[in-house]
Scaffold this active site. Structure first.
Site, PDB file in Angstrom:
ATOM      1  CB  VAL A  11      30.070 175.098 122.061  1.00 54.42           C
ATOM      2  CG1 VAL A  11      28.800 175.793 121.578  1.00 54.42           C
ATOM      3  CG2 VAL A  11      31.148 175.129 120.976  1.00 54.42           C
ATOM      4  CB  THR A  66      25.580 185.981 126.814  1.00 52.07           C
ATOM      5  OG1 THR A  66      26.521 184.962 127.121  1.00 52.07           O
ATOM      6  CG2 THR A  66      24.795 185.594 125.576  1.00 52.07           C
TER       7      THR A  66
END
Length: 332
Positions: free
Chosen positions: A235, A206
């Site tokens: 998610v 990320t």
């Protein structure tokens, strides 16, 4: 990026590696104690980064930090800065965000991103959006062009197209390495629970950025391609306000990376800011990560800024790619 000190946790948990090395602490202290002035901090993910990716990860973060600092030095806002820095990371195939994203169980790309403006607490996010080059910019469009904070799935993809954002093919964003990961990580439970901190391919790169501009405003952004072979529609923490990202001029700004389900359970970004009062930024980050590990066993990393410009960088994984830029100087 250096080997971290180990801190044995109560209850017989595995050793938890935390904080940064002594020389890196000294470098950050110079940033943290300087008079408040524009500053940007970026990260490229906290995980077991292999030696083969270390140089590319560091170089990518340094390039993103420089791009963000250029925005600030031109008088741009903290929001402009974090978007610009995150776009650089999304365009770098060394990271799992935008270009370099990974494939879900269906062999498709689903991306998550968020931006938040600390001046007025506005935020915008997209979750499980289809293959677009720069989801962080779509997240900003959600914030500025809709009354909403979060759009997901098909709705997010259609919104992006309505704003003139090209929809790419999944394979336009996915590297050969990501395809190899997809073939090897053949089950979502293993990818998330077992391999996250032990398997060299179980990346959590990320990306994110936090910034303080010349007007004293803070902003934060986070973007990710998720976990290889994740369930379609899964998610993580990245696009969720208070979990993967938070910014408030009165408190600070944080971007998180790591095991998404753990970060969501403890609201890690907001938790870091709750610990800022009376603590140095690095100490607040470290304590929040220790608490997360103690409660839910998850590992990760955070970058943070106080309203004063004090910098906090901490991670409980073997490594985290990061860089900080202020006054023409870049540290990583």
């Amino acid at each position: 990026m250096r080997k971290l000190a180990e801190d044995r946790q109560d209850g017989g948990r595995r050793p938890m590696r935390r904080t940064i090395g002594t020389s890196m602490r000294a470098a950050l202290r110079r940033f943290s104690t300087a008079p408040p002035r524009p500053v940007v901090v970026v990260h490229g993910g906290a995980w077991a980064i292999p030696e083969s990716l270390t140089a590319a990860s560091v170089a990518g973060c340094e390039a993103a930090a420089r791009a963000g600092l250029e925005v600030l030095e031109r008088g741009g806002s903290a929001l402009d800065c974090v978007e610009a820095a995150t776009r650089v990371l999304e365009d770098d195939k060394a990271f799992d965000a935008g270009h370099g994203a990974v494939l879900n169980e269906l062999g498709e790309v689903e991306l998550d991103a968020i931006v938040m403006d600390g001046a007025d607490l506005r935020s915008g996010a997209v979750a499980a959006i289809g293959p677009v080059a720069n989801p962080v910019s779509v997240a900003r469009m959600v914030m500025e062009r809709t009354p909403h904070c979060l759009l997901a799935g098909v709705g997010a993809t259609r919104f992006a197209q309505s704003q003139g954002v090209p929809l790419l093919r999944s394979l336009d964003l996915v590297t050969a390495e990501a395809q190899a990961q997809w073939r090897e990580l053949a089950a979502f439970p293993s990818a998330v629970k077992t391999l996250f901190n032990t398997h060299p391919l179980a990346a959590s790169d990320t990306v994110g950025a936090v910034a303080l501009d010349a007007r004293g405003n803070l902003a934060a952004a986070t973007s990710t391609g998720g976990i290889t072979f994740k369930r379609a529609g899964r998610v993580g923490d990245s696009p969720l306000i208070g979990s993967g990202c938070y910014a408030d001029n009165e408190l600070g700004a944080v971007s998180c990376t790591g095991h998404g389900e753990s970060i969501m359970r403890v609201l890690l970004a907001r938790g870091v800011l709750a610990l800022m009062d009376g603590r140095a930024a690095p100490d607040a980050c470290a304590l929040a990560l220790r608490r997360m590990h103690a409660r839910v066993g998850g590992c990760g990393g955070t970058i943070s800024l106080k309203p004063s410009g004090e910098v906090g960088v901490c991670f409980s994984t073997p490594r985290m790619a990061w860089a900080c830029a202020r006054g023409g100087e870049v540290r990583s």
